[in-house]
Design an enzyme around this catalytic site. Structure first.
Site, PDB file in Angstrom:
ATOM      1  N   CYS A  63       0.842  -1.201   0.000  1.00  0.00           N
ATOM      2  CA  CYS A  63       0.000   0.000   0.000  1.00  0.00           C
ATOM      3  C   CYS A  63       0.881   1.256   0.000  1.00  0.00           C
ATOM      4  CB  CYS A  63      -0.914  -0.022   1.223  1.00  0.00           C
ATOM      5  SG  CYS A  63      -1.885   1.480   1.449  1.00  0.00           S
ATOM      6  N   CYS A  66       0.234   3.483   3.057  1.00  0.00           N
ATOM      7  CA  CYS A  66       0.790   2.890   4.280  1.00  0.00           C
ATOM      8  C   CYS A  66       2.298   3.135   4.372  1.00  0.00           C
ATOM      9  CB  CYS A  66       0.488   1.396   4.310  1.00  0.00           C
ATOM     10  SG  CYS A  66      -1.276   0.983   4.308  1.00  0.00           S
TER      11      CYS A  66
END
Length: 323
Positions: A63, A66
């Site tokens: 991600c 993230c």
């Protein structure tokens, strides 16, 4: 003397070693790490967040958001120890059941947990905002998750197992294609066939379980041949009833036809009688008209004129008789 001092030193060293071992074991059991470092939770130790105050991040290695949040989250973990808040992260790729238990639909997702109450953090994702959120207890203004959404409930536990099963099947599908060289359509066909057989087995198991819990009565137990015989007898009885109904309907139609014919004959007889009566009345009226003519005496005329008068009377009487 030297032996006594050596014994005391060895005893002290042993006590220090035992104390260090106990402290490390306690830290391992509680999931804490010294120095306010970031704690990693998984499917085995996630229940540690049910006690105390926590900030939890759900992330995935692939991600991008993230990855951008990772340095900020580590700095926040170091400063959060001053307000007695523990900071942890959960990798959804290695703990898929937790993503189902918390119903994570977007990454990264941050939760605040306080003594078993779960609240989702939706504020700014910088270190100052996170620290201000826990230091000023802004989480009190957020409504906690409802009872049916709490991750520690039974139904959410069942949902977590389904998430874990889907992740396992995904890994198995990737292994079939990478290690065994099975094409994509082949793996899908294999999964479809397995789904059909598993569904049939579960359906059979459910039927057997229902029959075991609620066994049928003896009067309801009959073989397939007996049921077929009963069905045949029922069809025969139904056909017989239909034939009888058709016969009764034909008889009713014949009776109705006979009654209609009798009524028609009666009507014809009445019409004939009425016609005869009207004919008699007309004949009587005509005779009454003829009688005065006969009573009138004609004047004496010559012999030559008598013949035409008789012929006229005869001509007049013929059509009247015909009527």
């Amino acid at each position: 003397m030297h032996s006594t001092s050596h014994f005391v030193a060895a005893s002290c060293a042993a006590l220090l070693l035992l104390a260090a071992t106990a402290q490390s074991a306690a830290a391992a059991q509680s999931g804490l790490q010294p120095g306010g470092k970031l704690i990693e939770l998984d499917e085995d130790n996630w229940h540690l967040m049910l006690q105390g105050e926590w900030m939890i991040e759900f992330f995935a290695p692939w991600c991008p958001a993230c990855k951008n949040l990772a340095p900020t989250w580590e700095r926040f973990a170091r400063v959060a120890k001053d307000v007695q808040v523990q900071v942890a992260k959960i990798d959804v790729t290695t703990s898929p059941s937790l993503s189902g238990r918390f119903f994570v639909t977007a990454l990264p997702t941050i939760y605040h947990v306080k003594d078993g109450e779960f609240r989702q953090y939706r504020g700014a994702r910088d270190g100052d905002a996170l620290l201000y959120f826990v230091k000023k207890q802004q989480w009190q203004s957020i409504e906690p998750l409802s009872a049916w959404k709490k991750p520690d409930t039974i139904h959410m536990s069942v949902l977590s197992y389904f998430f874990k099963l889907s992740h396992t099947l995904k890994d198995f599908n990737g292994r079939l294609q990478e290690e065994y060289g099975l094409p994509t359509w082949g793996s899908y066909a294999l999964f479809a066939i397995a789904t059909i057989f598993v569904g049939a087995a579960l359906g059979l198991l459910l039927v057997c379980l229902v029959d075991f819990v609620y066994p049928p009565k003896k009067s309801q137990r009959q073989s397939f041949s007996e049921s077929q015989d009963n069905l045949t007898e029922g069809l025969e009885d139904l056909a017989t009833e239909e034939i009888e109904d058709d016969g009764d309907a034909d008889e009713n139609e014949d009776e109705q036809r006979d009654s209609d014919e009798e009524e028609q004959e009666d009507d014809d007889d009445e019409e004939e009688d009425s016609e005869e009566q009207s004919g008699d009345l007309a004949t009587k009226d005509k005779e009454a008209d003829i009688e005065p003519e006969k009573e009138e005496k004609p004047e004496p005329k010559q012999a030559g004129d008598a013949a035409p008068e008789k012929t006229e009377q005869v001509r007049k009487r013929k059509p009247r008789k015909g009527d």
